[in-house]
Design a protein around this motif. Sequence first.
Motif, PDB file in Angstrom:
ATOM      1  N   GLU A   1      -3.869   4.378  -7.076  1.00  0.00           N
ATOM      2  CA  GLU A   1      -4.982   4.851  -5.979  1.00  0.00           C
ATOM      3  C   GLU A   1      -5.292   6.262  -6.115  1.00  0.00           C
ATOM      4  O   GLU A   1      -4.602   7.055  -6.803  1.00  0.00           O
TER       5      GLU A   1
ATOM      6  N   ASP B   1       0.770  -1.344  -0.114  1.00  0.00           N
ATOM      7  CA  ASP B   1      -0.076   0.214   0.093  1.00  0.00           C
ATOM      8  C   ASP B   1       0.612   1.370  -0.069  1.00  0.00           C
ATOM      9  O   ASP B   1       1.967   1.256   0.409  1.00  0.00           O
ATOM     10  N   ASP B   2       0.455   2.296  -0.397  1.00  0.00           N
ATOM     11  CA  ASP B   2       0.814   3.721  -0.285  1.00  0.00           C
ATOM     12  C   ASP B   2       2.144   3.735  -0.999  1.00  0.00           C
ATOM     13  O   ASP B   2       3.369   4.329  -0.412  1.00  0.00           O
TER      14      ASP B   2
END
Length: 573
Positions: free
Chosen positions: A525, A468-469
């Motif tokens: 995202e 993630d991220d």
Amino acid sequence: MQDIDDCLIQQNDIHFRELLTALPNVSVQGYDKNRRVIYWNKASELLYGFSEEEAMGQLLEDLIIPDFMRQGVIEAHYAWLTSGEAIPADELELKNKQGQLVPVYSSHVMLYQNTDSPEMYCVDVDLSSQRKKEKQVEFLTQYDKQTGLHNKESLFQTVKILAHQPRSEFDSRVAIFIGIDDLTQINNVYGYEQGDKVIGQLVSRLKRCIEPTDFIARYSGDVFVLLLTLNEHSDQLEHTIARLREAGRTPYRLKNDLKQVTMSAGIAVDVCDSEHDTDLLKNAETAMNHAKNMGKNQYLFYQSEFDNQLQRSYTLLSSLTSAPENDEFSLVYQPQFNQSGQVVSCEALLRWYHPLLGNISPAEFIPLAESKNKIKLIDRWVTKAAILQIKYWLQQGLDPVPVFINVSGQSLCDISFINMLSSQVNESGVPYSAIGIEITEYALISENDMLIQQIKWLQNRGVSIALDDFGTGYSSLSYLTRFPLNFIKIDKSFVTNAPDNPQDAAVMKAIFAMSDSLDMKVICEGVETQKHLEFIKSQSRHSLLQGYLFSKPIAPTEFENMITTSNSEDVIN
Ligand code: C2E
Ligand code: CA
Ligand code: CA
């Protein structure tokens, strides 16, 4: 008769000297009426460094009296001889052969006082080891044994002393609280020895960031405090903060790895109001805690609103534990699309409705829970709830897409979490392939063997693992090759900026190229606009898309409708 008396005196004299010579730790020196040495025992040699041969015939004041006492000693000796005024016993510091001061307890006797040959004997007891012990005790009460820095008590005392010192009305005092963000994690992963090494290196760095006149203390295991006094117009504070930030960017070598260890700092400034010095510490600490609660790795100046926010954090933390049983948690699902507009997976995102405070953003309570070791209870709840939801969808005859859940590194290192997950899977009959796990880069930097093993274990059973991220914080490309990852999620800050910012665009292009060669899929995202989408499409035909342009996180019933229709084809094509 006189002969007999003389003989007795001589015999007593011999016994007396024999006794003195036999005293191993008591230095005894005899001086004639001109203060020249007539007697010097072995202990004197040990204490002052002069042999008996060197000492005999020397003047007291030339031999062991420091310059500042010289005149006083001569006068006191003269007064004793002429008016019988004895020199009182006292603790003194006398001089040894090397010129160093030696602490002694010195007492004196005058023999044959009313004769032509009065003799003064000085009896000195060495106080060095006692002083050393006193210093050790003082050290222990004032200093931190491990780092040699002032301790918390000493900090409070210094602040009190500073409060009573006069200062110009334009001077300001500053307290900076600096906390190591994840010392517990470092200790757990690398061991306490490495944690201590970080502390030691950090202290050296902090010392280099401040001026010699500044004060530095260790406040607690992982918190340090700097006190600065600044003149009006001084830019020392800006310089100090810049140096601290710079020091924080340098990684630490832990075992064979170079690790980034971040810090959170709170700064409070007090302009010439001496009554509020304890507030200065309290405020700086509040600001540091706020920085930690906001997700760590930041420097914040104190603002009075922090007090309310800290109060809010306490309220949130204290109600967090009972939130699951009070049905305050729920999950929403944000679909992830391929570039043909089909929903291929989704991310489960937690929502908390607090009975008094209303909806609380996970961006607020997740970092808080992480910093206060409450994240595991959240991870358990989310995992159970997501698996139950998938089970329900399966029972409804739907063909659900994999659901990614966000799991903290703390849980993934914990065997009981994995046991819980596998028993939920077994009980529910949900296949492992219906589950994805999103972990953050931060969880990976620990490179904990347990974490890697557990990720592999899950992956071997069909769980998809997403990073993630990606691109925020630690961004080491090296662990992409070392960890078993199926997806990389490019952080929304890149997606937002890339169309207009060549640097972010370059990073995204590099990630697309690399993921192809590493056989990992990319999820972008935060796709919010057509412009973001165009940029992504121009760079990669395979990456998946998640963002408000297609759908916000939605309730399970809404998501059910969506997966049956996959309705974003119009937007994407
Ligand atoms: P995240 O994992 O990066 O989740 C994505 C966040 O971006 C979500 O915010 C989502 O609503 C938001 N988002 C999605 N698309 C867009 C977009 O196009 N524009 C913008 N501006 N935002 C978008 P959310 O739900 O508020 O979650 C925030 C963070 O809280 C998450 O970031 C995640 O770190 C954490 N979090 C949320 N749910 C959970 C959970 O169940 N467990 C754990 N451990 N953390 C969670
Ligand atoms: Ca996520
Ligand atoms: Ca994310």
